[in-house]
Write a protein that holds these residues in place. Sequence first.
Motif, PDB file in Angstrom:
ATOM      1  N   ARG A  81       0.821  -1.204   0.000  1.00 14.22           N
ATOM      2  CA  ARG A  81       0.000   0.000   0.000  1.00 14.22           C
ATOM      3  C   ARG A  81       0.857   1.258   0.000  1.00 14.22           C
ATOM      4  N   ARG A  82       1.929   1.246   0.785  1.00 16.72           N
ATOM      5  CA  ARG A  82       2.819   2.410   0.797  1.00 16.72           C
ATOM      6  C   ARG A  82       3.459   2.626  -0.565  1.00 16.72           C
ATOM      7  N   ALA A  83       3.885   1.523  -1.183  1.00 17.41           N
ATOM      8  CA  ALA A  83       4.490   1.645  -2.511  1.00 17.41           C
ATOM      9  C   ALA A  83       3.477   2.170  -3.530  1.00 17.41           C
ATOM     10  N   ALA A  84       2.228   1.701  -3.433  1.00 13.68           N
ATOM     11  CA  ALA A  84       1.190   2.171  -4.360  1.00 13.68           C
ATOM     12  C   ALA A  84       0.904   3.653  -4.147  1.00 13.68           C
ATOM     13  N   HIS A  85       0.838   4.086  -2.884  1.00 14.92           N
ATOM     14  CA  HIS A  85       0.611   5.506  -2.613  1.00 14.92           C
ATOM     15  C   HIS A  85       1.780   6.347  -3.094  1.00 14.92           C
ATOM     16  N   ALA A  86       3.014   5.851  -2.866  1.00 12.36           N
ATOM     17  CA  ALA A  86       4.182   6.609  -3.334  1.00 12.36           C
ATOM     18  C   ALA A  86       4.210   6.691  -4.851  1.00 12.36           C
ATOM     19  N   TRP A  87       3.806   5.603  -5.527  1.00  7.31           N
ATOM     20  CA  TRP A  87       3.765   5.625  -6.991  1.00  7.31           C
ATOM     21  C   TRP A  87       2.693   6.581  -7.494  1.00  7.31           C
ATOM     22  N   ALA A  88       1.533   6.580  -6.870  1.00  9.01           N
ATOM     23  CA  ALA A  88       0.456   7.481  -7.305  1.00  9.01           C
ATOM     24  C   ALA A  88       0.796   8.943  -7.022  1.00  9.01           C
ATOM     25  N   ALA A  89       1.653   9.181  -6.016  1.00  9.02           N
ATOM     26  CA  ALA A  89       2.017  10.559  -5.694  1.00  9.02           C
ATOM     27  C   ALA A  89       3.010  11.151  -6.689  1.00  9.02           C
ATOM     28  N   ARG A  90       3.671  10.335  -7.491  1.00  6.19           N
ATOM     29  CA  ARG A  90       4.617  10.859  -8.479  1.00  6.19           C
ATOM     30  C   ARG A  90       3.872  11.583  -9.608  1.00  6.19           C
ATOM     31  N   PRO A  91       4.513  12.529 -10.255  1.00  8.30           N
ATOM     32  CA  PRO A  91       3.883  13.183 -11.419  1.00  8.30           C
ATOM     33  C   PRO A  91       3.623  12.181 -12.539  1.00  8.30           C
ATOM     34  N   ALA A  92       2.606  12.448 -13.340  1.00 11.24           N
ATOM     35  CA  ALA A  92       2.227  11.518 -14.406  1.00 11.24           C
ATOM     36  C   ALA A  92       3.353  11.342 -15.418  1.00 11.24           C
ATOM     37  N   ALA A  93       4.072  12.411 -15.764  1.00 14.20           N
ATOM     38  CA  ALA A  93       5.163  12.304 -16.732  1.00 14.20           C
ATOM     39  C   ALA A  93       6.292  11.422 -16.191  1.00 14.20           C
ATOM     40  N   ARG A  94       6.578  11.542 -14.911  1.00 12.96           N
ATOM     41  CA  ARG A  94       7.634  10.718 -14.323  1.00 12.96           C
ATOM     42  C   ARG A  94       7.205   9.248 -14.268  1.00 12.96           C
ATOM     43  N   ARG A  95       5.937   8.999 -13.942  1.00 14.43           N
ATOM     44  CA  ARG A  95       5.455   7.614 -13.934  1.00 14.43           C
ATOM     45  C   ARG A  95       5.560   6.996 -15.325  1.00 14.43           C
ATOM     46  N   ALA A  96       5.192   7.773 -16.359  1.00 11.33           N
ATOM     47  CA  ALA A  96       5.274   7.254 -17.728  1.00 11.33           C
ATOM     48  C   ALA A  96       6.718   6.951 -18.116  1.00 11.33           C
ATOM     49  N   MET A  97       7.653   7.843 -17.745  1.00 14.28           N
ATOM     50  CA  MET A  97       9.054   7.624 -18.079  1.00 14.28           C
ATOM     51  C   MET A  97       9.600   6.377 -17.393  1.00 14.28           C
ATOM     52  N   LEU A  98       9.265   6.208 -16.109  1.00 21.52           N
ATOM     53  CA  LEU A  98       9.730   5.024 -15.392  1.00 21.52           C
ATOM     54  C   LEU A  98       9.120   3.746 -15.963  1.00 21.52           C
ATOM     55  N   THR A  99       7.858   3.798 -16.357  1.00 16.73           N
ATOM     56  CA  THR A  99       7.203   2.624 -16.940  1.00 16.73           C
ATOM     57  C   THR A  99       7.865   2.232 -18.263  1.00 16.73           C
TER      58      THR A  99
END
Length: 411
Positions: free
Chosen positions: A21-39
Amino acid sequence: MTGIQAALQRRAQKRTLRWTRRAAHAWAARPAARRAMLTDATVAVAVLVPSLVALPSSGRPLFAVRLIALLLAASLLTLRRVAPWLALLAAAVATLLDYSARLTVMAASYAVALYQRRFRTAVLLLPVALGILYTLDVPFDDRLDLDGFVAFTADVLLPTLTGLAVRQQRRYGQAVRRGNRIVDGLIEDAADLAVERERARLARDLHDGIGHQLSVAALYAGVVEQRAPHGDERLRAASRTVQDACARAAGQLSDVLGVLRGQGGAHERYSPRGSIAELVQSLRSAGVDVRFDTPADTPVPLPQETALTVFRIAQEALTNALKHAPGSRVTVTLAPEQGQDGGRVALTVRNGPARHPRWSAPSSGLGLRGMHERAASCGATLTTEPLPEGGFVVHLSVPVTTPPKAGSRGA
């Protein structure tokens, strides 16, 4: 399994669930552009590693070409959202050089189906066309057999169908969310319309009921003043006091009706100083030891509803002082102040200990609760507490928005 082992297993499961749950919250808290780049980077690494492991090392020149093509195809997968066709082209070339790079074709085909906006069909047919040209150009013994070509085509087709299904599902989800927003807006509009109708009904009832009774009371007070015996100034003064009280009540009722009908509350601004001064003057005329301190040269313009809230809280605070501390001195202060979030208006009603405790009335607590509710309705901060030396203080801090250029008028 023993009880200790079961307890340890449950504790490990809870710890794993908490970490997830903590990892999911930390992932959702990242900016959308950063999440896309990491993915995208994760997909490229996940495709590159098994392809490198399966890449044959026979023949140094051919191995170097295959390695360069594989690295290029995997690196272009990081651009799969921007230029998926380029990633598919590089992956098709790498796969034709060696079939161990097939994962790059699968990932790129999925990206084209999901992110390519134009010429999607032509782009997806590109690796198939390259495969056909490859089988026609190389010698017969080195060509891909029919099974290999079918597998190569399936590597493009199956991820493509999956990407198209995900794309369609996302479109459906967007359409549902858009429809939900429209429905929510319609529900809010209907609720606002119902509230406006109820406010209009209350305004009519107040105008027809209380307004009529105030008019009748003022009329009878005028009749008493006219029929008072000659020289009876006390009766005449009492009649005029009743008439003035009815007039002030009618004015306050008019302000309340204006708020209920939504007339001028958001644009016109008022100062509660005049209404509070009249209230203090009427109490002083009745023999109450009350004083009103306010800088006369500093305006405190507020929206109509907020100004009415300030006046009502001052009225309730004075009423509580008369009920619970009869005979005490009451001081009312209204002045602007500077807070952390900008300009504010501060109202303070302070009374000393009761001089006639026997005259005090029992407390129900509804007055303080009503003041807190009024303060919360306009975003103000209300503090009520007893004084160490005896008495009570009510402090209200109201945020002030920037007044319009048209100025303000007294309430």
